[in-house]
Design a protein around this motif. Structure first.
Motif, PDB file in Angstrom:
ATOM      1  N   SER A 100      21.120 -63.343   7.437  1.00 26.37           N
ATOM      2  CA  SER A 100      21.284 -63.957   6.127  1.00 26.37           C
ATOM      3  C   SER A 100      21.763 -65.396   6.184  1.00 26.37           C
ATOM      4  O   SER A 100      22.116 -65.969   5.178  1.00 26.37           O
ATOM      5  CB  SER A 100      22.253 -63.174   5.235  1.00 26.37           C
ATOM      6  N   CYS A 101      21.776 -65.994   7.315  1.00 23.05           N
ATOM      7  CA  CYS A 101      22.231 -67.379   7.410  1.00 23.05           C
ATOM      8  C   CYS A 101      21.463 -68.093   8.501  1.00 23.05           C
ATOM      9  O   CYS A 101      22.048 -68.845   9.282  1.00 23.05           O
ATOM     10  CB  CYS A 101      23.733 -67.443   7.678  1.00 23.05           C
ATOM     11  N   ALA A 141      24.117 -78.317  -1.121  1.00 24.95           N
ATOM     12  CA  ALA A 141      24.293 -77.056  -0.372  1.00 24.95           C
ATOM     13  C   ALA A 141      23.522 -75.975  -1.111  1.00 24.95           C
ATOM     14  O   ALA A 141      23.076 -76.190  -2.252  1.00 24.95           O
ATOM     15  CB  ALA A 141      25.770 -76.678  -0.290  1.00 24.95           C
ATOM     16  N   GLY A 142      23.408 -74.808  -0.476  1.00 28.20           N
ATOM     17  CA  GLY A 142      22.703 -73.709  -1.111  1.00 28.20           C
ATOM     18  C   GLY A 142      23.392 -73.276  -2.396  1.00 28.20           C
ATOM     19  O   GLY A 142      22.758 -73.144  -3.457  1.00 28.20           O
ATOM     20  N   GLU A 155      22.167 -73.224  -6.275  1.00 28.88           N
ATOM     21  CA  GLU A 155      22.226 -72.088  -7.206  1.00 28.88           C
ATOM     22  C   GLU A 155      22.823 -72.529  -8.540  1.00 28.88           C
ATOM     23  O   GLU A 155      22.286 -72.223  -9.608  1.00 28.88           O
ATOM     24  CB  GLU A 155      23.089 -70.963  -6.622  1.00 28.88           C
ATOM     25  N   ASN A 215      25.713 -65.887  -4.966  1.00 29.39           N
ATOM     26  CA  ASN A 215      24.944 -65.699  -6.213  1.00 29.39           C
ATOM     27  C   ASN A 215      25.865 -65.389  -7.398  1.00 29.39           C
ATOM     28  O   ASN A 215      25.876 -66.136  -8.391  1.00 29.39           O
ATOM     29  CB  ASN A 215      23.874 -64.627  -6.062  1.00 29.39           C
ATOM     30  N   ASP A 251      16.609 -66.969  -4.611  1.00 28.44           N
ATOM     31  CA  ASP A 251      17.491 -67.527  -3.588  1.00 28.44           C
ATOM     32  C   ASP A 251      16.677 -67.689  -2.314  1.00 28.44           C
ATOM     33  O   ASP A 251      16.437 -66.728  -1.587  1.00 28.44           O
ATOM     34  CB  ASP A 251      18.686 -66.578  -3.369  1.00 28.44           C
ATOM     35  N   ALA A 289      17.422 -69.459   0.404  1.00 29.51           N
ATOM     36  CA  ALA A 289      18.215 -70.034   1.503  1.00 29.51           C
ATOM     37  C   ALA A 289      17.542 -69.787   2.848  1.00 29.51           C
ATOM     38  O   ALA A 289      17.533 -70.651   3.711  1.00 29.51           O
ATOM     39  CB  ALA A 289      19.618 -69.446   1.485  1.00 29.51           C
ATOM     40  N   HIS A 298      16.107 -72.222  -4.979  1.00 27.07           N
ATOM     41  CA  HIS A 298      16.665 -73.247  -4.101  1.00 27.07           C
ATOM     42  C   HIS A 298      16.293 -72.910  -2.673  1.00 27.07           C
ATOM     43  O   HIS A 298      16.046 -71.744  -2.345  1.00 27.07           O
ATOM     44  CB  HIS A 298      18.195 -73.358  -4.250  1.00 27.07           C
ATOM     45  N   ASN A 343      17.506 -73.805   1.485  1.00 31.61           N
ATOM     46  CA  ASN A 343      18.557 -74.423   2.288  1.00 31.61           C
ATOM     47  C   ASN A 343      17.878 -75.221   3.397  1.00 31.61           C
ATOM     48  O   ASN A 343      17.410 -74.641   4.375  1.00 31.61           O
ATOM     49  CB  ASN A 343      19.474 -73.354   2.920  1.00 31.61           C
ATOM     50  N   HIS A 391      19.290 -76.910   5.421  1.00 31.26           N
ATOM     51  CA  HIS A 391      20.137 -76.753   6.596  1.00 31.26           C
ATOM     52  C   HIS A 391      20.088 -75.320   7.153  1.00 31.26           C
ATOM     53  O   HIS A 391      20.999 -74.897   7.822  1.00 31.26           O
ATOM     54  CB  HIS A 391      21.574 -77.174   6.283  1.00 31.26           C
ATOM     55  N   LYS A 392      19.070 -74.579   6.841  1.00 29.66           N
ATOM     56  CA  LYS A 392      18.870 -73.298   7.514  1.00 29.66           C
ATOM     57  C   LYS A 392      17.416 -73.231   7.980  1.00 29.66           C
ATOM     58  O   LYS A 392      17.143 -73.102   9.146  1.00 29.66           O
ATOM     59  CB  LYS A 392      19.166 -72.118   6.586  1.00 29.66           C
TER      60      LYS A 392
HETATM   61  C1  LIG Z   1      23.594 -69.403   3.146  1.00 26.32           C
HETATM   62  C2  LIG Z   1      23.142 -68.735   1.945  1.00 26.32           C
HETATM   63  C3  LIG Z   1      23.507 -69.224   0.671  1.00 26.32           C
HETATM   64  C4  LIG Z   1      24.484 -70.361   0.447  1.00 26.32           C
HETATM   65  O1  LIG Z   1      24.159 -71.559   1.082  1.00 26.32           O
HETATM   66  P1  LIG Z   1      25.309 -72.637   1.375  1.00 26.32           P
HETATM   67  O2  LIG Z   1      24.594 -73.862   1.828  1.00 26.32           O
HETATM   68  O3  LIG Z   1      26.178 -72.044   2.424  1.00 26.32           O
HETATM   69  O4  LIG Z   1      26.062 -72.866   0.107  1.00 26.32           O
HETATM   70  C5  LIG Z   1      22.999 -68.573  -0.426  1.00 26.32           C
HETATM   71  N1  LIG Z   1      22.215 -67.489  -0.309  1.00 26.32           N
HETATM   72  C6  LIG Z   1      21.846 -66.983   0.892  1.00 26.32           C
HETATM   73  C7  LIG Z   1      20.957 -65.781   0.960  1.00 26.32           C
HETATM   74  C8  LIG Z   1      22.298 -67.583   2.067  1.00 26.32           C
HETATM   75  O5  LIG Z   1      21.967 -67.081   3.251  1.00 26.32           O
END
Ligand SMILES: *Cc1c(COP(=O)(O)O)cnc(C)c1O
Length: 510
Positions: A76-77, A136-137, A141, A173, A243, A245, A265, A267, A269-270
């Motif tokens: 999840s990250c 940021a993620g 949101e 969330n 979501d 991310a 959104h 991320n 950075h992921k």
């Molecule tokens: C990481 C993540 C977020 C939040 O992202 P941030 O940049 O850490 O604020 C939200 N939803 C999911 C599913 C994520 O894995």
């Protein structure tokens, strides 16, 4: 005492320095500093040689674990390998020295990057337009929810104050919904780990602003009923928030826009190349469908009829373009950050998308899913797999099959925490543990698309070895890690009572 037991202050020896500067023979530089602002005594800095400083910080840096030093299967990250060429591009001086108030005519290339990546991400996700302002993620949101709220409010639909969130959702969330002033309603998962449509139906009504989902969800499972869910939510006048991310499993395979999502959104950075973790700069761009474009935050980058790029709705850039007065942006949900977000993160993502190209982008999601299923199938005889179906980029175990309870000195078996700690001894970062909250011993693994079969096999071997250790000698796991500088800190104390000051005992200075 080992190097990591010492602070830089504890290496201090009176009179030792790491530099020598020639005395300024021309002026007394302190002359220009008013007496009241000068120090009465020298600052209590550590007195150390250059080599002491270099070794101390190099040694400390090597205690860190990151994707550049080893496998990091955090579920999840998404923690995937970040191509270094993108760091080099972000390091180009022209990009690094930008000022956010520079006239648009001097940053046409930068604005073009925003314009082009907007188009790329819109195509990848099935959205109409993106804002790159959120940093940021979770910030994305909040921005997305502000857009949803603005949409409802400007239609005079002010009763919609509730947001539906599944019980498997990422913690940000419900937090973002609460920060946005919306009430969170939880929808349950069914035994297959998917949104329970029968549980959802009675929650829908004219007070629902929308639903927040991630698909594949945090169990790595594709919400097969997504089209029905979209119909139901739209049917009651609500919107669908996605979501994204961890968008990598879907890239080139499916698009949230086609599933009926209105806002999302990502991320960067992921899933799009910027390293994450450690609090570095992030970016959570928000994409919206056509009907929500007017509510995107300001400022925005647009292409003018003359073919150049301009920033509109920029606060302080003249009366005609201030947020409230700008005709173009009168319906905007407002400003969510200073200027246009973290440009260098956007730039890395743009370089990454171009480098991968349209052909190869289709491979990302498939490889991410293949790797996850390979690890899952290889380990399911050692770890409990509560939901056995084919997963996408990640999956969740619920602890060990044999936790060795009968052999433990305290009669309690090895837990997910013990497995995670023992992995460190074998040179692997732990997966996400105790999330999602659906299972008591959750162990959530995402290998990502960037890992080789050899790395996955090495991880699988170690996970199996740990399962055998747990069954035969659970006490061994409970005292892990054994090969790390510290074993088990009190995690609450370490997070709540950080000691950020050093008190010199001799001089009693802080
Ligand atoms: C990481 C993540 C977020 C939040 O992202 P941030 O940049 O850490 O604020 C939200 N939803 C999911 C599913 C994520 O894995």
């Amino acid at each position: 005492m080992k190097y990591y037991d010492k602070l830089i202050f504890e290496f201090s020896k009176k009179g030792r320095t790491g530099y020598s500067l020639r005395k300024n023979e021309w002026t007394d530089s302190t002359d220009s500093i008013p007496a009241g602002l000068r120090r009465s005594a020298p600052a209590a800095l550590p007195q150390v040689s250059e080599v002491d400083v270099v070794r101390h910080y190099t040694n400390l840096s090597q205690m860190n674990f990151g994707v550049d030093t080893g496998f990091y299967p955090l579920g999840s990250c998404t923690m995937k390998y970040n191509p270094k060429i993108n760091e080099e591009i972000a390091g180009i001086r022209g990009f690094q020295s930008l000022h956010p108030l520079q006239p648009a005519s001097t940053v046409q290339g930068v604005l073009q990057v925003y314009y082009e990546i907007d188009k790329s991400l819109a195509e990848l996700t099935g959205m109409a337009h993106f804002t790159f302002n959120p940093c940021a993620g979770a910030h994305g949101e909040l921005t997305g929810l502000m857009i949803m709220r603005q949409y409802h409010l400007l239609r005079g639909d002010s009763k919609r104050t509730k947001v539906i969130v599944p019980d498997s959702a990422h913690g940000t969330n419900p937090a973002s919904a609460a920060v946005c002033g919306l009430e969170v309603i939880v929808v349950k998962s069914n035994p297959d780990g998917l949104v329970d449509v029968d549980d959802l139906k009675p929650l829908l009504g004219d007070d629902i602003a929308g639903i927040m989902l991630t698909n594949p969800n945090t169990l790595g499972l594709f919400e097969k009923e997504i089209l029905e869910i979209a119909n139901l939510v739209h049917g009651c006048g609500g919107l669908l928030y996605y979501d994204g991310a961890n968008m990598n499993p879907l890239l080139g395979v499916a698009r949230p826009g086609d599933m009926g999502f209105d806002v999302l959104h990502l991320n960067l950075h992921k899933s799009f190349s910027t390293p994450h973790g450690g609090g570095g700069p992030g970016s959570g761009p928000v994409g919206v469908c056509e009907k929500l474009v007017p509510y995107l935050p300001v400022p925005r980058v647009v292409k003018t009829s003359a073919g150049s790029f301009a920033v509109i709705g920029r606060a302080g850039a003249g009366k005609s373009s201030t947020v409230k007065n700008a005709e173009c942006c009168s319906e905007s949900a407002g400003e969510v950050s200073g200027f246009l977000g973290n440009f260098l993160v956007t730039l890395r993502a743009y370089a990454y998308i171009l480098m991968i190209g349209k052909q190869n982008v289709k491979l990302l999601g498939k490889l991410a899913s293949l790797n996850a299923n390979y690890v899952k199938e290889s380990l399911k005889d050692s770890y409990k797999l509560p939901i056995p179906s084919v997963c996408k980029h990640e999956f969740v175990f619920d602890g060990l099959i044999d936790d060795g309870a009968s052999k433990a000195s305290d009669g309690k078996g090895a837990t997910t925490l013990d497995v995670a700690k023992r992995l460190l001894d074998y040179g692997f970062h732990a997966p996400t543990i105790y999330f999602p909250l659906l299972f008591h011993q959750a162990l959530m693994i995402e290998p990502t698309e960037t890992e080789s079969k050899e790395t996955l096999d090495a991880f699988i071997d170690v996970m199996k070895k740990i399962a055998v250790e747990a069954a035969e000698n659970p006490d061994l796991l409970k005292t892990a890690p054994r090969n790390m500088p510290i074993s088990r800190p009190d995690e609450v104390r370490a997070a709540r009572y950080t000691i950020l000051k050093y008190q010199d005992e001799e001089t009693n200075t802080i």
